[in-house]
Design a protein around this motif. Structure first.
Motif, PDB file in Angstrom:
ATOM      1  N   UNK A  46       3.679  -8.603  -0.835  1.00 46.52           N
ATOM      2  CA  UNK A  46       5.079  -8.364  -0.443  1.00 46.52           C
ATOM      3  C   UNK A  46       5.988  -8.239  -1.662  1.00 46.52           C
ATOM      4  N   UNK A  47       5.427  -8.408  -2.843  1.00 42.63           N
ATOM      5  CA  UNK A  47       6.187  -8.100  -4.061  1.00 42.63           C
ATOM      6  C   UNK A  47       6.013  -6.618  -4.386  1.00 42.63           C
ATOM      7  N   UNK A  48       6.329  -5.793  -3.433  1.00 40.56           N
ATOM      8  CA  UNK A  48       6.209  -4.348  -3.554  1.00 40.56           C
ATOM      9  C   UNK A  48       6.397  -3.743  -2.179  1.00 40.56           C
ATOM     10  N   UNK A  49       6.398  -2.402  -2.093  1.00 39.60           N
ATOM     11  CA  UNK A  49       6.617  -1.735  -0.812  1.00 39.60           C
ATOM     12  C   UNK A  49       5.396  -1.854   0.104  1.00 39.60           C
ATOM     13  N   UNK A  67       1.176  -9.383   7.825  1.00 38.64           N
ATOM     14  CA  UNK A  67       0.914  -9.042   6.418  1.00 38.64           C
ATOM     15  C   UNK A  67       0.370 -10.226   5.624  1.00 38.64           C
ATOM     16  N   UNK A  68      -0.572  -9.944   4.761  1.00 33.97           N
ATOM     17  CA  UNK A  68      -0.991 -10.900   3.739  1.00 33.97           C
ATOM     18  C   UNK A  68      -1.732 -10.120   2.666  1.00 33.97           C
ATOM     19  N   UNK A  78       6.866 -17.423   0.179  1.00 30.84           N
ATOM     20  CA  UNK A  78       7.631 -16.828  -0.926  1.00 30.84           C
ATOM     21  C   UNK A  78       7.723 -17.714  -2.170  1.00 30.84           C
ATOM     22  N   UNK A  79       7.151 -18.904  -2.125  1.00 29.92           N
ATOM     23  CA  UNK A  79       7.159 -19.705  -3.363  1.00 29.92           C
ATOM     24  C   UNK A  79       5.972 -19.326  -4.252  1.00 29.92           C
ATOM     25  N   UNK A  80       5.038 -18.553  -3.721  1.00 26.31           N
ATOM     26  CA  UNK A  80       3.930 -18.106  -4.570  1.00 26.31           C
ATOM     27  C   UNK A  80       4.377 -16.929  -5.410  1.00 26.31           C
ATOM     28  N   UNK A  81       4.132 -17.021  -6.695  1.00 30.93           N
ATOM     29  CA  UNK A  81       4.528 -15.937  -7.601  1.00 30.93           C
ATOM     30  C   UNK A  81       3.512 -14.799  -7.550  1.00 30.93           C
ATOM     31  N   UNK A 141      10.238 -11.567  -9.309  1.00 28.78           N
ATOM     32  CA  UNK A 141       9.490 -11.389  -8.061  1.00 28.78           C
ATOM     33  C   UNK A 141      10.433 -11.310  -6.861  1.00 28.78           C
ATOM     34  N   UNK A 142      11.374 -12.235  -6.805  1.00 29.84           N
ATOM     35  CA  UNK A 142      12.243 -12.292  -5.627  1.00 29.84           C
ATOM     36  C   UNK A 142      13.160 -11.065  -5.572  1.00 29.84           C
ATOM     37  N   UNK A 143      13.530 -10.587  -6.739  1.00 24.70           N
ATOM     38  CA  UNK A 143      14.357  -9.380  -6.799  1.00 24.70           C
ATOM     39  C   UNK A 143      13.557  -8.173  -6.268  1.00 24.70           C
ATOM     40  N   UNK A 144      12.312  -8.052  -6.700  1.00 23.49           N
ATOM     41  CA  UNK A 144      11.452  -6.955  -6.211  1.00 23.49           C
ATOM     42  C   UNK A 144      11.277  -7.081  -4.701  1.00 23.49           C
ATOM     43  N   UNK A 145      11.084  -8.303  -4.248  1.00 19.74           N
ATOM     44  CA  UNK A 145      10.907  -8.550  -2.814  1.00 19.74           C
ATOM     45  C   UNK A 145      12.118  -8.041  -2.031  1.00 19.74           C
ATOM     46  N   UNK A 146      13.311  -8.447  -2.476  1.00 18.52           N
ATOM     47  CA  UNK A 146      14.528  -8.086  -1.734  1.00 18.52           C
ATOM     48  C   UNK A 146      14.783  -6.576  -1.768  1.00 18.52           C
ATOM     49  N   UNK A 147      14.528  -5.957  -2.909  1.00 16.33           N
ATOM     50  CA  UNK A 147      14.721  -4.499  -3.007  1.00 16.33           C
ATOM     51  C   UNK A 147      13.790  -3.757  -2.050  1.00 16.33           C
TER      52      UNK A 147
END
Lengths: 301, 301
Positions: free
Chosen positions: B138-141, B97-98, B157-160, B201-207
């Motif tokens: 990856x900040x989404x499904x 993925x990218x 994951x440090x990129x916003x 962002x990280x919250x969306x990622x984890x969800x």
């Protein structure tokens, strides 16, 4: 042959005037014409399995408007079905397959625009889906066992995996000189060589898909055939005949130094006047290829 | 901001001198250093599930030698495990993925060479596998529910997902003028804006990953952090400081007509001397961006 078809073969990338994307009307029509068959096949599969998740593969997706046409059709059909059957929408994972040389960058960069358009058009009725790209030859395995619900392929399966063996006599004399496919003057050995190559390729294709299809899965395959029993008759043979003539004329006027570029370029060019993209990968290269091979051999001496 | 980060952001494609492929040693080292963690995570997962098929995802795969390094490591770990546990090898489906702007064409075209090398190296011990490309943020499904066994992500994951809101005062005055990230002279509102963006962002990622992970699945995520509690300290802030200085110097010398090209080009360039690729997509554009936006607005008046 010095070329490996899988590496070199692809439609013209991008979205320019000579690209496949702007020259694929015939392929588009074929998809529209086979829609009723697609509907029946997917209705049967969906009604039987009522899957929560569906894996749908398009084999030979290319890079252009038709790439997403198949995605749209499947989404529309499944969306209608699930509402009629009062089911929760399934999630569909689409695998768009083509050879690694296909312009997947163009496909992926068009994807966001496509998704936005679909969301505006369908709103809440849009079936959730995810699109990925699967590079590789469909004349071999592409997916793990039992993981695919539905295979679709349109206008791709007439391309062979390689130039057939047996286009030369035992003494190395070309049997199909001046042609790039079965032509009026092709001897029976040449016809047999192409038929045998197709038989082998199609058999490998079916064996691979058989393993990959999940139970209850299905396929819709659309590809060119001929109505007449005579292998050299039909419009395609005529087109290949014209193209062979053009190629021969070019080759006869070229110096050795540019032959190799010509061969590569011709592979990337389309027969725009006929709206049909003719890629020379899967057919015999006759004199051009022979000249190119000789050139390479001489260089490595 | 006039830019949509998801569309514009990507590492430099191809394999040239300034490409990410030839400037990704730090990222390579990070993958080697985290190998023991990867081994433990996969051993736990494999031993528990003994799956016939495994889906492994690399989030932020980029385009270069590291792309396949992760594939190789997972294949090696699973290959050793299954022999130790005397199991039939599973089939592994890798999703690379990218963002859609990533040079997937380069990845796919390198794949055949990679596969050939792996076959020669491992022979019959090679675990059967299939590699596909999954474009998207990856900040989404990205995948259907419960379909992924293992997520890996290194140095991504440090990129916003976007330039944070709140980098301007209520009157529209830039609060972080002259900087492109948190710097020594950034006011607390700016620090908060970046922290808040990361939290969201990280919250969306984890969800998203939570829904996509199958039962018993796992993740190994490696990304940059800072040792000090002070947000402006650390080597990265220093590097961003230097880059901001260079950008400001360039911007001050440019006419409006070339500003927009500069912004785009800088995004495609790397900070080669530090072996670290710095992409400006996810950070504030300060004066350059403001100037660019003004230019666009003036043009559309």
């Amino acid at each position: 042959m010095a070329f490996k078809v899988e590496q070199a073969l692809h439609m013209v990338g991008g979205a320019g005037e000579t690209s496949y994307a702007t020259n694929s009307r015939i392929q588009e029509k074929a998809i529209y014409r086979t829609k009723p068959i697609l509907e029946t096949a997917i209705a049967e599969l969906y009604g039987k399995l009522l899957p929560e998740r569906m894996v749908v593969v398009d084999l030979g997706c290319s890079s252009g408007p038709n790439t997403f046409l198949v995605v749209s059709e499947v989404l529309g059909i499944v969306g209608d079905l699930r509402r009629r059957l009062e089911q929760k929408p399934p999630e569909i994972q689409f695998f768009l397959n083509d050879l690694p040389g296909n312009d997947f960058n163009n496909v992926f960069r068009s994807l966001e625009r496509y998704e936005k358009m679909m969301e505006e058009e369908k709103g809440d009725l849009l079936v959730p889906h995810y699109v990925v790209g699967a590079p590789g030859s469909f004349y071999g395995r592409l997916f793990p066992c039992n993981t695919v619900h539905f295979f679709h392929s349109s206008y791709s399966l007439m391309w062979l995996s390689q130039v057939p063996q047996g286009l030369e006599s035992e003494q190395g004399v070309p049997l199909n000189k001046g042609n790039i496919y079965i032509a009026e003057n092709s001897p029976p050995q040449v016809v047999k060589a192409y038929q045998e190559q197709h038989r082998r390729d199609f058999s490998t294709f079916l064996k691979s898909r058989y393993v990959e299809l999940s139970i209850g899965g299905g396929m819709v395959l659309t590809f060119l055939g001929r109505k007449s029993e005579h292998p050299a008759s039909g419009e395609l043979s005529y087109l290949y005949g014209l193209l062979a003539e053009a190629l021969n004329a070019m080759v006869s006027q070229m110096t050795d130094d540019v032959i190799k570029y010509i061969i590569i370029d011709v592979k990337r060019e389309g027969e725009r006047n006929h709206g049909l993209y003719i890629c020379l990968g899967p057919v015999a290269w006759s004199s051009a290829a022979a000249k190119h091979d000789k050139l390479l051999k001489d260089r490595h001496k």
